[in-house]
Design a protein around this motif. Structure first.
Motif, PDB file in Angstrom:
ATOM      1  N   ARG A  22     -45.674   6.162 -23.019  1.00  0.00           N
ATOM      2  CA  ARG A  22     -44.373   5.652 -22.570  1.00  0.00           C
ATOM      3  C   ARG A  22     -43.597   6.719 -21.809  1.00  0.00           C
ATOM      4  O   ARG A  22     -42.919   6.422 -20.815  1.00  0.00           O
ATOM      5  CB  ARG A  22     -43.556   5.175 -23.782  1.00  0.00           C
ATOM      6  N   ALA A  23     -43.689   7.934 -22.259  1.00  0.00           N
ATOM      7  CA  ALA A  23     -42.994   9.022 -21.563  1.00  0.00           C
ATOM      8  C   ALA A  23     -43.575   9.222 -20.170  1.00  0.00           C
ATOM      9  O   ALA A  23     -42.847   9.431 -19.188  1.00  0.00           O
ATOM     10  CB  ALA A  23     -43.107  10.305 -22.383  1.00  0.00           C
ATOM     11  N   LYS A  24     -44.914   9.179 -20.070  1.00  0.00           N
ATOM     12  CA  LYS A  24     -45.563   9.333 -18.777  1.00  0.00           C
ATOM     13  C   LYS A  24     -45.204   8.175 -17.855  1.00  0.00           C
ATOM     14  O   LYS A  24     -44.945   8.376 -16.649  1.00  0.00           O
ATOM     15  CB  LYS A  24     -47.080   9.395 -18.977  1.00  0.00           C
ATOM     16  N   TYR A  25     -45.169   6.981 -18.419  1.00  0.00           N
ATOM     17  CA  TYR A  25     -44.809   5.799 -17.622  1.00  0.00           C
ATOM     18  C   TYR A  25     -43.383   5.921 -17.082  1.00  0.00           C
ATOM     19  O   TYR A  25     -43.119   5.635 -15.912  1.00  0.00           O
ATOM     20  CB  TYR A  25     -44.943   4.526 -18.463  1.00  0.00           C
ATOM     21  N   GLN A  26     -42.442   6.374 -17.929  1.00  0.00           N
ATOM     22  CA  GLN A  26     -41.057   6.513 -17.504  1.00  0.00           C
ATOM     23  C   GLN A  26     -40.928   7.563 -16.407  1.00  0.00           C
ATOM     24  O   GLN A  26     -40.144   7.411 -15.465  1.00  0.00           O
ATOM     25  CB  GLN A  26     -40.179   6.884 -18.708  1.00  0.00           C
ATOM     26  N   GLU A  27     -41.717   8.637 -16.529  1.00  0.00           N
ATOM     27  CA  GLU A  27     -41.706   9.691 -15.512  1.00  0.00           C
ATOM     28  C   GLU A  27     -42.166   9.151 -14.162  1.00  0.00           C
ATOM     29  O   GLU A  27     -41.538   9.403 -13.124  1.00  0.00           O
ATOM     30  CB  GLU A  27     -42.623  10.833 -15.964  1.00  0.00           C
ATOM     31  N   LEU A  28     -43.268   8.399 -14.171  1.00  0.00           N
ATOM     32  CA  LEU A  28     -43.791   7.823 -12.927  1.00  0.00           C
ATOM     33  C   LEU A  28     -42.842   6.768 -12.373  1.00  0.00           C
ATOM     34  O   LEU A  28     -42.643   6.662 -11.148  1.00  0.00           O
ATOM     35  CB  LEU A  28     -45.165   7.204 -13.178  1.00  0.00           C
ATOM     36  N   TYR A  29     -42.231   6.000 -13.281  1.00  0.00           N
ATOM     37  CA  TYR A  29     -41.304   4.964 -12.832  1.00  0.00           C
ATOM     38  C   TYR A  29     -40.106   5.582 -12.117  1.00  0.00           C
ATOM     39  O   TYR A  29     -39.689   5.108 -11.053  1.00  0.00           O
ATOM     40  CB  TYR A  29     -40.834   4.140 -14.035  1.00  0.00           C
ATOM     41  N   ASP A  30     -39.527   6.613 -12.703  1.00  0.00           N
ATOM     42  CA  ASP A  30     -38.372   7.274 -12.084  1.00  0.00           C
ATOM     43  C   ASP A  30     -38.741   7.863 -10.728  1.00  0.00           C
ATOM     44  O   ASP A  30     -37.954   7.794  -9.766  1.00  0.00           O
ATOM     45  CB  ASP A  30     -37.845   8.373 -13.010  1.00  0.00           C
ATOM     46  N   LYS A  31     -39.938   8.431 -10.644  1.00  0.00           N
ATOM     47  CA  LYS A  31     -40.391   9.046  -9.397  1.00  0.00           C
ATOM     48  C   LYS A  31     -40.508   8.015  -8.279  1.00  0.00           C
ATOM     49  O   LYS A  31     -39.960   8.203  -7.178  1.00  0.00           O
ATOM     50  CB  LYS A  31     -41.724   9.733  -9.634  1.00  0.00           C
ATOM     51  N   PHE A  32     -41.211   6.924  -8.548  1.00  0.00           N
ATOM     52  CA  PHE A  32     -41.442   5.930  -7.496  1.00  0.00           C
ATOM     53  C   PHE A  32     -40.210   5.066  -7.258  1.00  0.00           C
ATOM     54  O   PHE A  32     -40.012   4.553  -6.150  1.00  0.00           O
ATOM     55  CB  PHE A  32     -42.646   5.056  -7.848  1.00  0.00           C
ATOM     56  N   ASN A  33     -39.380   4.915  -8.270  1.00  0.00           N
ATOM     57  CA  ASN A  33     -38.151   4.158  -8.070  1.00  0.00           C
ATOM     58  C   ASN A  33     -37.211   4.896  -7.120  1.00  0.00           C
ATOM     59  O   ASN A  33     -36.514   4.271  -6.305  1.00  0.00           O
ATOM     60  CB  ASN A  33     -37.449   3.928  -9.420  1.00  0.00           C
ATOM     61  N   ALA A  34     -37.206   6.221  -7.192  1.00  0.00           N
ATOM     62  CA  ALA A  34     -36.372   7.012  -6.273  1.00  0.00           C
ATOM     63  C   ALA A  34     -36.839   6.818  -4.838  1.00  0.00           C
ATOM     64  O   ALA A  34     -36.020   6.696  -3.914  1.00  0.00           O
ATOM     65  CB  ALA A  34     -36.445   8.493  -6.668  1.00  0.00           C
ATOM     66  N   VAL A  35     -38.161   6.776  -4.643  1.00  0.00           N
ATOM     67  CA  VAL A  35     -38.715   6.548  -3.296  1.00  0.00           C
ATOM     68  C   VAL A  35     -38.333   5.157  -2.803  1.00  0.00           C
ATOM     69  O   VAL A  35     -37.929   4.982  -1.641  1.00  0.00           O
ATOM     70  CB  VAL A  35     -40.251   6.704  -3.318  1.00  0.00           C
ATOM     71  N   CYS A  36     -38.430   4.167  -3.683  1.00  0.00           N
ATOM     72  CA  CYS A  36     -38.104   2.789  -3.303  1.00  0.00           C
ATOM     73  C   CYS A  36     -36.631   2.647  -2.954  1.00  0.00           C
ATOM     74  O   CYS A  36     -36.272   1.960  -1.994  1.00  0.00           O
ATOM     75  CB  CYS A  36     -38.465   1.829  -4.439  1.00  0.00           C
ATOM     76  N   GLN A  37     -35.772   3.308  -3.717  1.00  0.00           N
ATOM     77  CA  GLN A  37     -34.348   3.229  -3.445  1.00  0.00           C
ATOM     78  C   GLN A  37     -34.005   3.869  -2.102  1.00  0.00           C
ATOM     79  O   GLN A  37     -33.155   3.377  -1.353  1.00  0.00           O
ATOM     80  CB  GLN A  37     -33.562   3.919  -4.566  1.00  0.00           C
TER      81      GLN A  37
END
Length: 334
Positions: A22-37
């Motif tokens: 879950r921690a790894k997933y949240q890290e990847l989510y934050d990373k790619f969400n920043a790119v998407c935003q």
């Protein structure tokens, strides 16, 4: 797949591997969400998503869904459709008339026109198509209702046989109906002529192998002939029963014959109904309701199928032989 499911879930857990996932997933989510935003901000700055359509669908609902891609969740955007008067939707509903009007005004093939009149024309064409499609779907539902009613009848009969119904009474009833159908086929009057008797005799002797036909007498009625033939067929049926060493084996053999005939004829009937459905629309040109005509024809076909099931079952029962049994000889007077 299970690990991914655990990583994106919110269920309480103390499993260290799931917590790490879950921690790894949240890290990847934050990373790619920043790119998407970041990319989203650029799209909004550019004016949002622009939809360009080159044709209109028969259904306005589909067009509206396509337009909706350009304004998701309050984002800016717009859509525009470029249509040709040769477009399928327009061509089938009067585009030639519009072509003539536009040609009279001096417009050329590469000129464009943007006007509410064009939009109204497109919407009218789509409305007509949708109404036609609705009518087709409505008829399909009526056709399916007829098919379902027949399916329930044939399946009820089949289930009764599967559930160890009294196959003896069923088969005797089939024998009686088959004999009467043959007599009715050749004889229209109450009394049977000698020529009609010969035709009846020939067909019944094929249906009930080895049967001894009754002698013809002048003035014989259909009822008399029917009773004599049914009695002879029942006697032949009893002979078939006695050929088998175990009556329960004969009952099962009888059951399999009936089920096989039902299955074969029902599958053929389904194919015939599909062919009827494909061609029934033509009756509309004769000012007839396709659904009504389909129902009547399907009923006649079902009745014919039921008769064929009886005839095939009776013929199979009397023409088949138990391995090792001695086939009965035909009576010379038959």
């Amino acid at each position: 797949d299970e690990r991914i499911e655990d990583a994106v879930s919110h269920a309480d857990t103390q499993d260290e591997e799931i917590l790490k996932a879950r921690a790894k997933y949240q890290e990847l989510y934050d990373k790619f969400n920043a790119v998407c935003q970041e990319e989203h901000a650029k799209v909004v700055e550019a004016g949002g998503l622009h939809i360009i359509g080159t044709e209109r669908h028969e259904s306005r609902r589909i067009d509206n869904q396509l337009k909706g891609r350009s304004g998701r969740q309050g984002d800016p955007g717009e859509s525009v459709f470029f249509l040709s008067l040769d477009d399928e939707v327009l061509r089938l509903y009067g585009s030639e008339k519009m072509k003539n009007v536009l040609s009279a005004t001096g417009m050329k093939n590469d000129d464009s026109l943007e006007n509410n009149t064009v939009n109204k024309f497109v919407k009218k064409a789509q409305t007509v198509i949708e109404d036609n499609n609705f009518g087709v779907r409505k008829n399909v539902l009526k056709f399916d209702k007829v098919n379902n009613e027949q399916r329930e009848l044939i399946y009820a009969e089949r289930d009764a046989i599967l559930e160890k119904a009294d196959t003896r009474s069923t088969m005797i009833s089939m024998i009686q109906d088959s004999v009467n159908m043959i007599i009715d086929k050749y004889c229209d009057n109450k009394k049977v002529s000698e020529a009609e008797y010969e035709d009846i005799k020939k067909e019944i002797e094929v249906l009930v192998f080895g049967i001894k036909s009754p002698d013809y007498t002048p003035g014989m009625t259909k009822k008399d002939l029917s009773e004599l033939y049914i009695e002879a067929a029942k006697n032949k049926y009893c002979d078939r029963e006695r050929e088998w060493p175990d009556i329960n084996m004969f009952r099962e053999f009888e059951r399999q014959i009936i089920l096989r005939c039902i299955d074969v004829k029902w599958m053929q009937h389904i194919n015939d109904l599909e062919i009827l459905r494909q061609n029934i629309s033509l009756v509309g040109y004769g000012q007839k309701d396709p659904a009504v005509v389909y129902k009547l024809k399907a009923f006649d076909m079902f009745s014919k199928m039921s008769d064929e099931i009886k005839n095939d079952a009776v013929y199979t029962l009397f023409s088949s032989r138990l391995k090792g049994a001695v086939a009965p000889k035909r009576d010379s007077a038959a």
